[in-house]
Motif scaffolding. Structure first.
Motif, short mmCIF file in Angstrom:
data_model
loop_
_atom_site.label_atom_id
_atom_site.label_comp_id
_atom_site.label_asym_id
_atom_site.label_seq_id
_atom_site.Cartn_x
_atom_site.Cartn_y
_atom_site.Cartn_z
N LYS A 41 13.17 -33.26 51.25
CA LYS A 41 14.45 -32.75 50.77
C LYS A 41 14.48 -31.22 50.79
CE LYS A 41 17.76 -33.30 47.04
NZ LYS A 41 18.04 -33.92 45.76
N HIS A 42 13.34 -30.61 50.51
CA HIS A 42 13.25 -29.15 50.47
C HIS A 42 12.33 -28.70 51.59
CE1 HIS A 42 15.26 -29.26 46.62
NE2 HIS A 42 14.39 -30.16 46.22
N LYS A 43 12.85 -27.90 52.49
CA LYS A 43 12.05 -27.41 53.60
C LYS A 43 10.99 -26.44 53.10
CE LYS A 43 15.62 -27.73 57.17
NZ LYS A 43 15.99 -29.00 56.94
N GLU A 44 9.84 -26.46 53.73
CA GLU A 44 8.75 -25.58 53.33
C GLU A 44 9.12 -24.13 53.62
OE1 GLU A 44 4.02 -25.13 54.17
OE2 GLU A 44 4.95 -27.09 54.32
N GLY A 45 8.90 -23.27 52.66
CA GLY A 45 9.20 -21.85 52.81
C GLY A 45 10.64 -21.49 52.50
N ALA A 46 11.49 -22.49 52.31
CA ALA A 46 12.90 -22.21 52.00
C ALA A 46 13.02 -21.79 50.55
CB ALA A 46 13.75 -23.44 52.27
N ARG A 47 13.97 -20.92 50.30
CA ARG A 47 14.19 -20.47 48.93
C ARG A 47 15.26 -21.34 48.29
NH1 ARG A 47 14.49 -14.13 48.80
NH2 ARG A 47 13.17 -14.42 47.01
N PRO A 48 15.10 -21.63 47.02
CA PRO A 48 16.13 -22.42 46.34
C PRO A 48 17.40 -21.61 46.14
CG PRO A 48 14.47 -21.70 44.77
CD PRO A 48 13.99 -21.28 46.14
N GLY A 49 18.49 -22.30 46.00
CA GLY A 49 19.75 -21.63 45.73
C GLY A 49 20.58 -21.42 46.98
N ALA A 50 21.70 -20.78 46.78
CA ALA A 50 22.62 -20.52 47.89
C ALA A 50 22.03 -19.47 48.83
CB ALA A 50 23.95 -20.04 47.34
N PRO A 51 22.38 -19.51 50.10
CA PRO A 51 21.88 -18.49 51.02
C PRO A 51 22.48 -17.13 50.69
CG PRO A 51 23.48 -19.89 52.12
CD PRO A 51 23.23 -20.49 50.76
N THR A 52 21.77 -16.08 51.03
CA THR A 52 22.27 -14.74 50.77
C THR A 52 23.38 -14.39 51.75
OG1 THR A 52 20.56 -13.79 52.19
CG2 THR A 52 20.06 -13.94 49.83
N VAL A 53 24.24 -13.48 51.35
CA VAL A 53 25.37 -13.08 52.19
C VAL A 53 24.87 -12.30 53.40
CG1 VAL A 53 27.48 -11.69 52.24
CG2 VAL A 53 26.93 -13.04 50.22
N LEU A 54 23.90 -11.43 53.18
CA LEU A 54 23.32 -10.63 54.26
C LEU A 54 22.00 -11.24 54.69
CD1 LEU A 54 23.92 -7.08 52.74
CD2 LEU A 54 25.31 -8.24 54.45
N SER A 55 21.64 -11.07 55.94
CA SER A 55 20.36 -11.57 56.43
C SER A 55 19.23 -10.70 55.86
CB SER A 55 20.32 -11.53 57.95
OG SER A 55 20.28 -10.19 58.40
N SER A 56 18.02 -11.17 56.00
CA SER A 56 16.86 -10.40 55.51
C SER A 56 16.78 -9.04 56.19
CB SER A 56 15.57 -11.17 55.78
OG SER A 56 15.57 -12.38 55.09
N HIS A 99 25.51 -10.53 39.35
CA HIS A 99 24.47 -11.48 39.75
C HIS A 99 23.93 -11.16 41.14
CE1 HIS A 99 24.90 -13.85 36.16
NE2 HIS A 99 26.21 -13.93 36.35
N TRP A 100 24.82 -10.75 42.05
CA TRP A 100 24.35 -10.37 43.38
C TRP A 100 23.43 -9.15 43.26
CZ3 TRP A 100 24.24 -5.90 46.11
CH2 TRP A 100 23.76 -6.01 47.42
N LEU A 105 18.04 -6.71 43.59
CA LEU A 105 16.91 -5.96 43.03
C LEU A 105 15.68 -6.85 42.88
CD1 LEU A 105 18.55 -3.68 40.31
CD2 LEU A 105 17.81 -3.06 42.61
N ALA A 106 15.88 -8.11 42.53
CA ALA A 106 14.74 -9.03 42.38
C ALA A 106 14.09 -9.31 43.73
CB ALA A 106 15.20 -10.33 41.72
N ARG A 107 14.90 -9.39 44.79
CA ARG A 107 14.36 -9.63 46.13
C ARG A 107 13.66 -8.40 46.70
NH1 ARG A 107 19.28 -12.22 46.45
NH2 ARG A 107 20.30 -10.54 47.58
N HIS A 108 14.03 -7.22 46.21
CA HIS A 108 13.48 -5.97 46.75
C HIS A 108 12.87 -5.16 45.61
CE1 HIS A 108 15.31 -6.92 50.55
NE2 HIS A 108 16.40 -7.24 49.88
N THR A 109 11.64 -5.51 45.28
CA THR A 109 10.98 -4.90 44.13
C THR A 109 10.63 -3.44 44.35
OG1 THR A 109 8.86 -5.76 44.93
CG2 THR A 109 10.05 -7.10 43.31
N GLU A 110 10.73 -2.95 45.58
CA GLU A 110 10.46 -1.53 45.82
C GLU A 110 11.58 -0.65 45.28
OE1 GLU A 110 12.00 -3.03 49.90
OE2 GLU A 110 11.02 -3.85 48.14
N LEU A 111 12.70 -1.26 44.92
CA LEU A 111 13.82 -0.53 44.32
C LEU A 111 13.75 -0.65 42.81
CD1 LEU A 111 16.75 -1.72 46.62
CD2 LEU A 111 15.42 0.38 46.80
N SER A 112 14.24 0.36 42.14
CA SER A 112 14.33 0.29 40.69
C SER A 112 15.56 1.05 40.24
CB SER A 112 13.07 0.88 40.04
OG SER A 112 12.96 2.25 40.37
#
Length: 123
Positions: free
Chosen positions: A24-39, A89-90, A95-102
């Motif tokens: 049901k859950h693909k390996e390496g996939a993140r839970p939740g809705a997909p992000t608006v912008l690509s990585s 929330h976005w 910020l949670a996805r990019h910990t190099e930012l504060s």
């Protein structure tokens, strides 16, 4: 071994094991809705934020959110943000996805202070 027995023995919920068995859950996939912008797009945004911070023009939360709204519009993607702008929330997720930012309280630098380099100080 049955799913029920494995659940009891390893203290894993039965539904978790069933979901795993059904892939049901693909390996390496993140839970939740997909992000608006690509990585890659988000990484470019992070590099832009860090660059502006280095040259003395830190990006505010409002500027970031306006820039993202404009970026989504320029890419021709459907704008899924409420009122066309990313929300709290976005922003928190970004910020949670990019910990190099504060987040910091920042001040703009004067031109002389922004143009000084470490090498100039050492000489």
């Amino acid at each position: 071994m049955s799913i029920r027995r494995a659940s009891a023995q390893f203290h894993i919920p039965k539904t978790t094991l069933i979901d795993k068995m059904k892939n049901k859950h693909k390996e390496g996939a993140r839970p939740g809705a997909p992000t608006v912008l690509s990585s890659e797009e988000e990484q470019s945004l992070v590099e832009w934020i860090l660059y502006l911070g280095r040259v003395g023009f830190p990006v505010t939360k409002g500027q970031l959110m306006e820039s993202v709204a404009k970026l989504v519009a320029s890419l021709g993607r459907p704008n899924t943000f409420k009122n066309g702008m990313p929300g709290r929330h976005w922003y928190e997720g970004f910020l949670a996805r990019h910990t190099e930012l504060s987040t910091r309280i920042s001040q703009n630098l004067t031109q002389p202070r922004a143009s000084i380099t470490e090498q100039a100080i050492r000489n």
